[in-house]
Design a protein around this motif. Structure first.
Motif, PDB file in Angstrom:
ATOM      1  N   ASP A  57       0.767  -1.150   0.088  1.00 23.61           N
ATOM      2  CA  ASP A  57      -0.091  -0.052   0.275  1.00 23.61           C
ATOM      3  C   ASP A  57       0.894   1.347  -0.087  1.00 23.61           C
ATOM      4  N   LEU A  58       2.225   1.056   0.044  1.00 25.15           N
ATOM      5  CA  LEU A  58       3.082   2.198  -0.220  1.00 25.15           C
ATOM      6  C   LEU A  58       4.412   1.662  -0.802  1.00 25.15           C
ATOM      7  N   VAL A  59       5.213   2.313  -1.707  1.00 25.51           N
ATOM      8  CA  VAL A  59       6.308   2.197  -2.235  1.00 25.51           C
ATOM      9  C   VAL A  59       7.319   3.232  -1.627  1.00 25.51           C
ATOM     10  N   LEU A  60       8.223   2.832  -0.574  1.00 23.02           N
ATOM     11  CA  LEU A  60       9.191   3.931  -0.229  1.00 23.02           C
ATOM     12  C   LEU A  60      10.455   3.704  -0.806  1.00 23.02           C
ATOM     13  N   VAL A  61      10.970   4.796  -1.492  1.00 26.08           N
ATOM     14  CA  VAL A  61      12.365   4.770  -2.002  1.00 26.08           C
ATOM     15  C   VAL A  61      13.368   5.699  -1.130  1.00 26.08           C
ATOM     16  N   GLU A  62      14.304   5.171  -0.523  1.00 28.38           N
ATOM     17  CA  GLU A  62      15.378   6.047   0.060  1.00 28.38           C
ATOM     18  C   GLU A  62      16.682   5.928  -0.671  1.00 28.38           C
ATOM     19  N   LYS A  63      16.851   7.401  -1.390  1.00 28.59           N
ATOM     20  CA  LYS A  63      17.730   7.646  -2.417  1.00 28.59           C
ATOM     21  C   LYS A  63      19.294   7.172  -1.820  1.00 28.59           C
ATOM     22  N   SER A  64      19.499   7.766  -0.890  1.00 26.56           N
ATOM     23  CA  SER A  64      20.876   7.796  -0.072  1.00 26.56           C
ATOM     24  C   SER A  64      21.384   6.118   0.567  1.00 26.56           C
ATOM     25  N   ALA A  65      20.174   5.630   0.623  1.00 24.50           N
ATOM     26  CA  ALA A  65      20.556   4.162   0.863  1.00 24.50           C
ATOM     27  C   ALA A  65      20.597   3.088  -0.188  1.00 24.50           C
ATOM     28  N   ARG A  66      20.110   3.890  -1.374  1.00 25.73           N
ATOM     29  CA  ARG A  66      20.016   3.036  -2.689  1.00 25.73           C
ATOM     30  C   ARG A  66      18.659   2.001  -2.012  1.00 25.73           C
ATOM     31  N   ARG A  67      17.628   2.293  -1.791  1.00 25.23           N
ATOM     32  CA  ARG A  67      16.719   1.080  -1.061  1.00 25.23           C
ATOM     33  C   ARG A  67      15.524   1.303  -1.607  1.00 25.23           C
ATOM     34  N   LEU A  68      14.408   0.249  -2.184  1.00 30.86           N
ATOM     35  CA  LEU A  68      13.057   0.649  -2.477  1.00 30.86           C
ATOM     36  C   LEU A  68      12.407  -0.558  -1.363  1.00 30.86           C
ATOM     37  N   THR A  69      11.624  -0.316  -0.647  1.00 27.20           N
ATOM     38  CA  THR A  69      10.937  -0.899   0.511  1.00 27.20           C
ATOM     39  C   THR A  69       9.336  -1.313  -0.096  1.00 27.20           C
ATOM     40  N   LEU A  70       8.756  -2.195   0.009  1.00 26.78           N
ATOM     41  CA  LEU A  70       7.205  -2.171  -0.268  1.00 26.78           C
ATOM     42  C   LEU A  70       6.644  -2.563   1.331  1.00 26.78           C
ATOM     43  N   LEU A 160      24.921  -6.901 -10.958  1.00 26.83           N
ATOM     44  CA  LEU A 160      25.982  -5.960 -11.188  1.00 26.83           C
ATOM     45  C   LEU A 160      25.373  -4.675 -11.752  1.00 26.83           C
ATOM     46  N   HIS A 161      24.261  -4.402 -11.922  1.00 29.62           N
ATOM     47  CA  HIS A 161      23.785  -3.165 -12.049  1.00 29.62           C
ATOM     48  C   HIS A 161      23.980  -2.066 -11.051  1.00 29.62           C
ATOM     49  N   LEU A 162      24.069  -2.621  -9.894  1.00 27.70           N
ATOM     50  CA  LEU A 162      24.296  -1.942  -8.587  1.00 27.70           C
ATOM     51  C   LEU A 162      25.764  -1.203  -8.510  1.00 27.70           C
ATOM     52  N   LEU A 163      26.467  -1.520  -9.513  1.00 29.06           N
ATOM     53  CA  LEU A 163      27.892  -1.023  -9.409  1.00 29.06           C
ATOM     54  C   LEU A 163      28.030   0.683  -9.727  1.00 29.06           C
ATOM     55  N   ALA A 164      26.810   0.923 -10.551  1.00 26.37           N
ATOM     56  CA  ALA A 164      26.884   2.313 -10.804  1.00 26.37           C
ATOM     57  C   ALA A 164      25.511   2.904 -10.956  1.00 26.37           C
ATOM     58  N   ASP A 165      25.058   4.190 -10.559  1.00 30.39           N
ATOM     59  CA  ASP A 165      23.595   4.743 -10.997  1.00 30.39           C
ATOM     60  C   ASP A 165      23.866   4.891 -12.509  1.00 30.39           C
ATOM     61  N   TRP A 166      22.923   4.204 -13.469  1.00 28.80           N
ATOM     62  CA  TRP A 166      22.988   3.968 -14.641  1.00 28.80           C
ATOM     63  C   TRP A 166      21.729   4.730 -15.340  1.00 28.80           C
ATOM     64  N   THR A 167      20.712   4.872 -14.478  1.00 31.20           N
ATOM     65  CA  THR A 167      19.456   5.439 -15.405  1.00 31.20           C
ATOM     66  C   THR A 167      19.655   6.690 -15.561  1.00 31.20           C
ATOM     67  N   ASP A 168      18.402   7.371 -16.369  1.00 31.51           N
ATOM     68  CA  ASP A 168      18.272   8.679 -16.610  1.00 31.51           C
ATOM     69  C   ASP A 168      17.523   9.546 -15.568  1.00 31.51           C
ATOM     70  N   GLY A 169      17.154   8.775 -14.318  1.00 31.39           N
ATOM     71  CA  GLY A 169      16.518   9.477 -13.357  1.00 31.39           C
ATOM     72  C   GLY A 169      15.412   8.411 -12.737  1.00 31.39           C
ATOM     73  N   CYS A 170      15.377   7.298 -13.364  1.00 33.45           N
ATOM     74  CA  CYS A 170      14.330   6.287 -12.902  1.00 33.45           C
ATOM     75  C   CYS A 170      14.849   5.372 -11.819  1.00 33.45           C
ATOM     76  N   ILE A 171      14.291   4.357 -11.414  1.00 37.60           N
ATOM     77  CA  ILE A 171      14.795   3.473 -10.193  1.00 37.60           C
ATOM     78  C   ILE A 171      14.998   1.930 -10.830  1.00 37.60           C
TER      79      ILE A 171
END
Length: 195
Positions: A57-70, A160-171
């Protein structure tokens, strides 16, 4: 579910494929071998995924922690490590092309099973305040911000995608993680993106 998005709203830019290609150089498994293996295991498109018994019922994204929690009723259902926009640490998205990931409260407002990445859930950025800030700065706010898997054909990269921030602003998440998120996050689910 809302109408299917136009081609202009489908997903990522060519930059994503370039980053994925650079990461692939370090892998012993070639894209050709992966494509052949994937075709044997999953012919055609991935099957439609039924909604999970327990939906978020909520998606929480914490940018500094590079974490998405349902979350469901304030309790975590699942947690994922994520990649963000290449300039995510420079603050919230301010304009088109800045490669930043937005910050604020939005909604998952539509989904694309045929995106250029493995599934995608659209985030309702920009809201009225985002658009007004960009307009005041003489810029377009940008848009097309998604939660998505890896670019099609590059799923073998996995974590391996976690080695760098690679999107154009997405998650960005792995394809397997995206399938789980897709099944647990219905359209209309609020998403909160924090610094």
């Amino acid at each position: 579910m809302t109408a299917a998005p136009s081609a202009a709203r489908r997903g990522l830019t060519g930059r994503t494929a370039l980053v994925a290609a650079a990461l692939a150089v370090a892998l012993p498994l070639t894209a050709v071998a992966y494509t052949k293996a994937a075709a044997r295991l999953w012919p055609g498109t991935p099957p439609a995924m039924a909604p999970a018994d327990r939906q978020a019922d909520l998606v929480l994204v914490e940018k500094s922690a590079r974490r998405l929690t349902l979350l469901r009723e304030g309790q975590p259902l699942a947690e994922y490590r994520i990649s963000l926009g290449a300039a995510a640490d420079a603050g919230p998205k301010a304009q088109e092309g800045d490669e930043r990931t937005p910050e604020g409260r939005y909604r998952i407002d539509w989904r694309n099973p045929s995106s250029v990445a493995h599934l995608s859930l659209h985030i309702s950025y920009p809201d009225a305040a985002d658009a007004a800030r960009a307009e005041a700065a003489g810029a377009a706010p940008g848009g097309n911000i998604m939660i998505h898997g890896l670019p099609n054909g590059w799923g073998f990269l996995g974590n391996l995608h976690l080695l760098a921030d690679w999107t154009d602003g997405c998650i960005g998440v792995t394809n397997a993680e995206m399938q789980a998120i897709w099944s647990q996050v219905p359209d209309g689910t609020p998403i909160e993106i924090r610094a």
